[in-house]
Design a protein around this motif. Structure first.
Motif, PDB file in Angstrom:
ATOM      1  N   UNK A  71      -6.518 -60.628  57.368  1.00 27.53           N
ATOM      2  CA  UNK A  71      -5.431 -59.963  57.747  1.00 27.53           C
ATOM      3  C   UNK A  71      -5.384 -58.591  57.225  1.00 27.53           C
ATOM      4  N   UNK A  72      -6.126 -58.557  55.867  1.00 26.61           N
ATOM      5  CA  UNK A  72      -6.032 -57.325  55.133  1.00 26.61           C
ATOM      6  C   UNK A  72      -7.057 -56.313  55.505  1.00 26.61           C
ATOM      7  N   UNK A  73      -8.387 -57.193  56.098  1.00 24.93           N
ATOM      8  CA  UNK A  73      -9.389 -56.505  56.568  1.00 24.93           C
ATOM      9  C   UNK A  73      -8.876 -55.765  57.937  1.00 24.93           C
ATOM     10  N   UNK A  74      -8.273 -56.274  58.549  1.00 29.28           N
ATOM     11  CA  UNK A  74      -7.556 -55.569  60.017  1.00 29.28           C
ATOM     12  C   UNK A  74      -7.137 -54.304  59.779  1.00 29.28           C
ATOM     13  N   UNK A  75      -6.158 -54.582  58.425  1.00 23.63           N
ATOM     14  CA  UNK A  75      -5.402 -53.209  58.075  1.00 23.63           C
ATOM     15  C   UNK A  75      -6.132 -52.291  57.577  1.00 23.63           C
ATOM     16  N   UNK A  76      -7.222 -52.449  56.961  1.00 20.55           N
ATOM     17  CA  UNK A  76      -8.284 -51.349  56.473  1.00 20.55           C
ATOM     18  C   UNK A  76      -8.914 -50.770  57.456  1.00 20.55           C
ATOM     19  N   UNK A  77      -9.438 -51.551  58.551  1.00 23.94           N
ATOM     20  CA  UNK A  77     -10.047 -51.117  59.942  1.00 23.94           C
ATOM     21  C   UNK A  77      -9.263 -50.198  60.539  1.00 23.94           C
ATOM     22  N   UNK A  78      -7.933 -50.798  60.711  1.00 27.04           N
ATOM     23  CA  UNK A  78      -7.178 -49.817  61.378  1.00 27.04           C
ATOM     24  C   UNK A  78      -6.887 -48.367  60.787  1.00 27.04           C
ATOM     25  N   UNK A  79      -7.052 -48.185  59.432  1.00 25.95           N
ATOM     26  CA  UNK A  79      -6.841 -46.960  58.975  1.00 25.95           C
ATOM     27  C   UNK A  79      -7.487 -45.917  59.586  1.00 25.95           C
ATOM     28  N   UNK A  80      -8.613 -45.870  59.676  1.00 25.85           N
ATOM     29  CA  UNK A  80      -9.809 -44.849  60.459  1.00 25.85           C
ATOM     30  C   UNK A  80     -10.771 -45.642  61.074  1.00 25.85           C
ATOM     31  N   UNK A  81     -10.475 -46.432  62.062  1.00 25.29           N
ATOM     32  CA  UNK A  81     -11.124 -47.449  62.565  1.00 25.29           C
ATOM     33  C   UNK A  81     -12.324 -46.719  63.494  1.00 25.29           C
ATOM     34  N   UNK A  82     -12.070 -45.505  63.884  1.00 26.14           N
ATOM     35  CA  UNK A  82     -13.312 -44.687  64.981  1.00 26.14           C
ATOM     36  C   UNK A  82     -14.341 -44.148  64.005  1.00 26.14           C
ATOM     37  N   UNK A  83     -13.991 -44.032  62.485  1.00 24.81           N
ATOM     38  CA  UNK A  83     -14.880 -43.483  61.945  1.00 24.81           C
ATOM     39  C   UNK A  83     -16.010 -44.382  61.389  1.00 24.81           C
ATOM     40  N   UNK A 128      -0.702 -42.909  49.437  1.00 22.91           N
ATOM     41  CA  UNK A 128      -1.951 -43.008  49.020  1.00 22.91           C
ATOM     42  C   UNK A 128      -2.289 -44.456  48.553  1.00 22.91           C
ATOM     43  N   UNK A 129      -1.403 -45.180  47.717  1.00 23.83           N
ATOM     44  CA  UNK A 129      -1.510 -46.521  47.208  1.00 23.83           C
ATOM     45  C   UNK A 129      -1.930 -47.492  48.274  1.00 23.83           C
ATOM     46  N   UNK A 130      -1.159 -47.142  49.664  1.00 22.32           N
ATOM     47  CA  UNK A 130      -1.081 -48.391  50.632  1.00 22.32           C
ATOM     48  C   UNK A 130      -2.802 -48.960  50.733  1.00 22.32           C
ATOM     49  N   UNK A 131      -3.788 -48.110  50.995  1.00 18.43           N
ATOM     50  CA  UNK A 131      -5.014 -48.429  51.294  1.00 18.43           C
ATOM     51  C   UNK A 131      -5.537 -49.042  50.004  1.00 18.43           C
ATOM     52  N   UNK A 132      -5.286 -48.727  48.922  1.00 21.62           N
ATOM     53  CA  UNK A 132      -6.064 -49.092  47.520  1.00 21.62           C
ATOM     54  C   UNK A 132      -5.264 -50.633  47.211  1.00 21.62           C
ATOM     55  N   UNK A 133      -3.941 -50.892  47.496  1.00 26.90           N
ATOM     56  CA  UNK A 133      -3.268 -52.020  47.456  1.00 26.90           C
ATOM     57  C   UNK A 133      -3.960 -53.132  48.454  1.00 26.90           C
ATOM     58  N   UNK A 134      -4.001 -52.667  49.791  1.00 24.45           N
ATOM     59  CA  UNK A 134      -4.753 -53.556  50.969  1.00 24.45           C
ATOM     60  C   UNK A 134      -5.905 -53.819  50.545  1.00 24.45           C
ATOM     61  N   UNK A 135      -6.718 -52.931  49.915  1.00 27.44           N
ATOM     62  CA  UNK A 135      -8.027 -53.158  49.517  1.00 27.44           C
ATOM     63  C   UNK A 135      -8.305 -54.533  48.414  1.00 27.44           C
ATOM     64  N   UNK A 136      -7.192 -53.961  47.610  1.00 31.50           N
ATOM     65  CA  UNK A 136      -7.381 -55.288  46.383  1.00 31.50           C
ATOM     66  C   UNK A 136      -6.980 -56.560  46.847  1.00 31.50           C
ATOM     67  N   UNK A 137      -6.001 -56.760  47.977  1.00 33.67           N
ATOM     68  CA  UNK A 137      -5.713 -57.870  48.645  1.00 33.67           C
ATOM     69  C   UNK A 137      -7.076 -58.506  49.364  1.00 33.67           C
ATOM     70  N   UNK A 138      -7.698 -57.509  49.969  1.00 30.98           N
ATOM     71  CA  UNK A 138      -8.901 -58.080  50.597  1.00 30.98           C
ATOM     72  C   UNK A 138      -9.834 -58.788  49.961  1.00 30.98           C
ATOM     73  N   UNK A 139     -10.062 -58.010  48.588  1.00 31.14           N
ATOM     74  CA  UNK A 139     -11.052 -58.580  47.874  1.00 31.14           C
ATOM     75  C   UNK A 139     -10.543 -59.889  47.089  1.00 31.14           C
ATOM     76  N   UNK A 140      -9.370 -60.063  46.773  1.00 30.27           N
ATOM     77  CA  UNK A 140      -8.759 -61.192  46.465  1.00 30.27           C
ATOM     78  C   UNK A 140      -8.981 -62.362  47.293  1.00 30.27           C
ATOM     79  N   UNK A 155     -22.932 -56.713  53.289  1.00 29.88           N
ATOM     80  CA  UNK A 155     -22.559 -55.756  54.399  1.00 29.88           C
ATOM     81  C   UNK A 155     -21.219 -55.040  54.246  1.00 29.88           C
ATOM     82  N   UNK A 156     -20.181 -55.799  53.878  1.00 32.86           N
ATOM     83  CA  UNK A 156     -18.857 -55.378  53.692  1.00 32.86           C
ATOM     84  C   UNK A 156     -18.827 -54.197  52.534  1.00 32.86           C
ATOM     85  N   UNK A 157     -19.568 -54.459  51.545  1.00 32.70           N
ATOM     86  CA  UNK A 157     -19.521 -53.702  50.349  1.00 32.70           C
ATOM     87  C   UNK A 157     -20.397 -52.430  50.805  1.00 32.70           C
ATOM     88  N   UNK A 158     -21.386 -52.619  51.437  1.00 35.02           N
ATOM     89  CA  UNK A 158     -22.072 -51.351  51.761  1.00 35.02           C
ATOM     90  C   UNK A 158     -21.662 -50.347  52.944  1.00 35.02           C
TER      91      UNK A 158
END
Ligand code: HEM
Length: 157
Positions: free
Chosen positions: A75-87, A18-30, A150-153
């Motif tokens: 790079x981090x955005x691609x990881x976030x997107x890949x998690x549930x891209x079709x949604x 469960x932490x993978x998405x959160x940590x990558x999201x943090x990296x994305x925001x940094x 748009x990213x935030x929304x």
């Protein structure tokens, strides 16, 4: 999107707890913060704020931070997107965010081809050249602010 979601990157993102998405999201925001923080300083200078500070003194430190921030965000955005891209299919904010990022990159490429930008570290610029840079600075602010908004929304759709 389906290809990305079922790629090894998508599997890795979903299987690392469960932490993978959160940590990558943090990296994305940094990455986003580094990109936008430095771009804001540079663009405000291009728009005419603090004209007493030479442009080269501002572009020198801000451009490499912006480039690094963009790389981290992409790079981090691609990881976030890949998690549930079709949604994300049908989410209107991705159709705003990605074109805004594309336009922002095109703006950077065009700026780098501009004689005024190429020579701003070597000589003083004419008022016409300064005006050209103002246009690029304004367009840049518009693109990155749109991408951030748009990213935030995306998550609220
Ligand atoms: C270039 C490749 C990029 C990809 C593939 C990407 C992808 C993503 C994804 C999938 C999310 C999560 C959306 C959600 O479900 O809430 C996200 C969040 C976000 N992105 Fe990106 N992004 C990229 C670059 C950028 C850039 C360059 C910016 C800013 C200029 C940016 C700004 C944001 C913001 C502000 C969020 C919201 C984060 C949060 O609220 O926690 N992204 N991005």
């Amino acid at each position: 999107m389906a290809w990305l979601q079922f790629s090894s990157l998508g599997h890795a993102m979903r299987e690392h707890g469960v932490w993978a998405y959160g940590v990558v999201n943090l990296v994305h925001i940094l990455g986003v913060a580094s990109l936008f923080g430095s771009v804001l300083v540079l663009d405000l200078r291009l728009l005419g704020f603090r004209r007493t500070i030479p442009l080269r003194d501002i572009s020198g430190p801000t451009v490499p931070i912006a480039a690094t921030g963009f790389t981290v965000a992409a790079l981090s955005g691609a990881c976030l997107l890949a998690t549930r891209a079709t949604e994300y299919i049908g989410n209107p904010f991705i159709y705003i965010k990605f074109p805004a990022i594309g336009l922002g990159i095109l703006n950077v490429i065009a700026l780098n081809l501009l004689p005024a930008w190429k020579q701003h570290k070597l000589r003083d610029l004419s008022s016409r050249e300064q005006f050209q840079l103002t246009v690029f600075g304004g367009l840049s602010l518009f693109c990155w602010l749109t991408a951030i908004s748009a990213g935030r929304l995306i998550g609220y759709w």
